[in-house]
Design a protein around this motif. Structure first.
Motif, PDB file in Angstrom:
ATOM      1  N   UNK A 272     -12.757  18.895 -14.071  1.00  0.00           N
ATOM      2  CA  UNK A 272     -12.412  20.269 -14.450  1.00  0.00           C
ATOM      3  C   UNK A 272     -11.790  20.278 -15.847  1.00  0.00           C
ATOM      4  N   UNK A 273     -10.876  19.355 -16.085  1.00  0.00           N
ATOM      5  CA  UNK A 273     -10.233  19.253 -17.399  1.00  0.00           C
ATOM      6  C   UNK A 273     -11.253  18.891 -18.475  1.00  0.00           C
ATOM      7  N   UNK A 274     -12.148  17.956 -18.149  1.00  0.00           N
ATOM      8  CA  UNK A 274     -13.186  17.560 -19.103  1.00  0.00           C
ATOM      9  C   UNK A 274     -14.107  18.741 -19.420  1.00  0.00           C
ATOM     10  N   UNK A 275     -14.458  19.530 -18.397  1.00  0.00           N
ATOM     11  CA  UNK A 275     -15.335  20.683 -18.618  1.00  0.00           C
ATOM     12  C   UNK A 275     -14.698  21.725 -19.512  1.00  0.00           C
ATOM     13  N   UNK A 276     -13.440  22.070 -19.223  1.00  0.00           N
ATOM     14  CA  UNK A 276     -12.746  23.072 -20.039  1.00  0.00           C
ATOM     15  C   UNK A 276     -12.562  22.578 -21.475  1.00  0.00           C
ATOM     16  N   UNK A 277     -12.241  21.285 -21.633  1.00  0.00           N
ATOM     17  CA  UNK A 277     -12.050  20.704 -22.971  1.00  0.00           C
ATOM     18  C   UNK A 277     -13.355  20.722 -23.766  1.00  0.00           C
ATOM     19  N   UNK A 278     -14.456  20.404 -23.095  1.00  0.00           N
ATOM     20  CA  UNK A 278     -15.761  20.400 -23.771  1.00  0.00           C
ATOM     21  C   UNK A 278     -16.171  21.810 -24.168  1.00  0.00           C
ATOM     22  N   UNK A 279     -15.837  22.782 -23.331  1.00  0.00           N
ATOM     23  CA  UNK A 279     -16.111  24.177 -23.688  1.00  0.00           C
ATOM     24  C   UNK A 279     -15.303  24.592 -24.924  1.00  0.00           C
ATOM     25  N   UNK A 280     -14.080  24.103 -25.019  1.00  0.00           N
ATOM     26  CA  UNK A 280     -13.274  24.373 -26.212  1.00  0.00           C
ATOM     27  C   UNK A 280     -13.988  23.886 -27.473  1.00  0.00           C
ATOM     28  N   UNK A 281     -14.559  22.680 -27.392  1.00  0.00           N
ATOM     29  CA  UNK A 281     -15.295  22.130 -28.534  1.00  0.00           C
ATOM     30  C   UNK A 281     -16.475  23.016 -28.894  1.00  0.00           C
ATOM     31  N   UNK A 282     -17.144  23.570 -27.880  1.00  0.00           N
ATOM     32  CA  UNK A 282     -18.293  24.444 -28.124  1.00  0.00           C
ATOM     33  C   UNK A 282     -17.883  25.701 -28.882  1.00  0.00           C
ATOM     34  N   UNK A 283     -16.875  26.406 -28.384  1.00  0.00           N
ATOM     35  CA  UNK A 283     -16.483  27.673 -29.013  1.00  0.00           C
ATOM     36  C   UNK A 283     -15.979  27.446 -30.440  1.00  0.00           C
ATOM     37  N   UNK A 284     -15.164  26.412 -30.633  1.00  0.00           N
ATOM     38  CA  UNK A 284     -14.655  26.111 -31.979  1.00  0.00           C
ATOM     39  C   UNK A 284     -15.776  25.610 -32.878  1.00  0.00           C
TER      40      UNK A 284
END
Length: 398
Positions: free
Chosen positions: A75-87
């Motif tokens: 879950x943490x990895x998914x949310x962190x990877x999504x952060x990379x996408x938006x930024x």
């Protein structure tokens, strides 16, 4: 609300609210992004396709690893990877770099699925179907809110990136909560129980289904259920316009009816589940309804029929039937929730790739495309019947 995992569950659902925005945020900002990347809308569409590729890459292996290492890391990895996408999208100077970040968004979705679905089933063992179907409501909520937000941004002549910033802010707050406070149930084989109680737990949670028989049925159902509503979502407006001879506004409104139906289904399913209606009963009922609705639209393509049946199809085919299918599958394979999540949604991802190829070859005749979807829905009902028979054989009364 007395469940001690409720705060964590809300955090998990918020991730999918952002995911709902993430799925459509590139298309909603297509003009601005095409200028930033020095391309046209076709170039942005290419970047959008990268999300599907990224989703397929890690899905199966991340599900297996989720069973081994637990739900929280993914879950943490998914949310962190999504952060990379938006930024990353905001900072990308070209479609090549943006494409890489699009792949990351697809991977983020897979990581979230691998951790979230099993976690919710473990947090709410007595209402697994409802817990999973609510995910669909949050995804739909994000997809409903984002266009309104972007319309406001455009009308105020603000920078398009504020929609991305909102997603980033929610994810950061959610990550802080998840890392510091979030509580997850321990997987059965990690529990520090006495040996007698541990043996009882393992026996209770052993895999009951046949990998080849039941596993194959559910994998096929994962493909068919995704294909059914994906095809509708892509071709519904065109079907209304060209086959039902509806006007431009009316034909596009069909998608709205379809979306409303999917949201209503979530609440109906949750209400009926409280009255002890089982997931397997939802599965066969919703699959039959979607087949009948699609067949009715094919046989009687009038404006009124299409408007009513769009709602019905959204309710029965896009309102959480995939999540219900996964929940039923977990009862067959309770010791491998992460693995089956990966396998089930891998089949759905393959459908997202292959269905456009099939329909593209039939694009000159939209009636044939709709007939193709009717056949797929019929196959889905046949699979649901076979799954129900296997369920009855293994668990007894439905």
């Amino acid at each position: 609300m007395k469940n001690k995992y409720m705060p964590t569950a809300i955090s998990l659902y918020l991730n999918y609210f952002v995911h709902g925005m993430g799925v459509i945020i590139l298309a909603q900002n297509m003009v601005a992004l095409s200028k930033q990347w020095n391309t046209n809308t076709g170039g942005v569409a290419i970047v959008i396709s990268s999300l599907g590729i990224g989703r397929l890459i890690p899905l199966l292996i991340s599900g297996i690893l989720s069973d081994k290492f637990g739900r929280k890391p993914f879950v943490i990895l998914g949310a962190s990877t999504y952060l990379l996408f938006f930024a990353g999208v905001l900072l990308s100077p070209s479609i090549t770099i943006a494409y890489i970040f699009g792949i990351l968004a697809g991977m983020a979705n897979s990581f979230l699925d691998s951790g979230t679905y099993p976690a919710l089933m473990e947090m709410f063992p007595d209402s697994k179907g409802t817990a999973n179907v609510i995910i669909k409501a949050f995804v739909s909520g994000g997809q409903f809110i984002l266009p309104l937000l972007i319309s406001m941004i455009v009308s105020l002549n603000l920078w398009y990136g504020w929609s991305f910033i909102l997603c980033i802010a929610i994810l950061i707050l959610n990550l802080l909560f998840m890392v510091t406070v979030g509580k997850f149930p321990k997987i059965v084989n990690e529990q520090n129980e006495s040996s007698d109680k541990q043996d009882s737990l393992v026996q209770k949670n052993k895999n009951l289904g046949s990998l080849w028989i039941d596993g194959t049925l559910f994998i096929l159902y994962g493909y068919v259920s995704q294909a059914t509503f994906y095809l509708v979502s892509q071709w519904l407006s065109q079907f209304g316009s060209e086959v039902a001879q509806m006007g431009n506004t009316s034909s596009h409104a069909l998608i709205s009816y379809y979306s409303i139906g999917s949201i209503v289904c979530v609440f109906v399913t949750a209400a009926l589940a409280k009255k002890a209606v089982k997931e397997i009963q939802f599965l066969i009922t919703y699959t039959l309804i979607s087949f009948i609705a699609l067949l009715t639209m094919y046989l009687f393509p009038t404006a009124l029929i299409c408007s009513i049946m769009s709602f019905v199809v959204g309710f029965s085919a896009a309102g959480g039937v995939m999540q219900l299918g996964l929940t039923v599958m977990s009862s067959f394979f309770p010791k491998a929730k992460g693995t089956i999540t990966g396998a089930f949604y891998t089949a759905g991802s393959i459908a997202s790739f292959t269905i456009p190829l099939f329909t593209g070859m039939m694009s000159s005749n939209l009636a044939n495309i709709w007939l193709f979807d009717v056949i797929i829905a019929l196959l889905g009902f046949v699979l649901a019947v076979l799954i129900t028979l296997r369920y009855r054989k293994i668990f007894g009364k439905i």
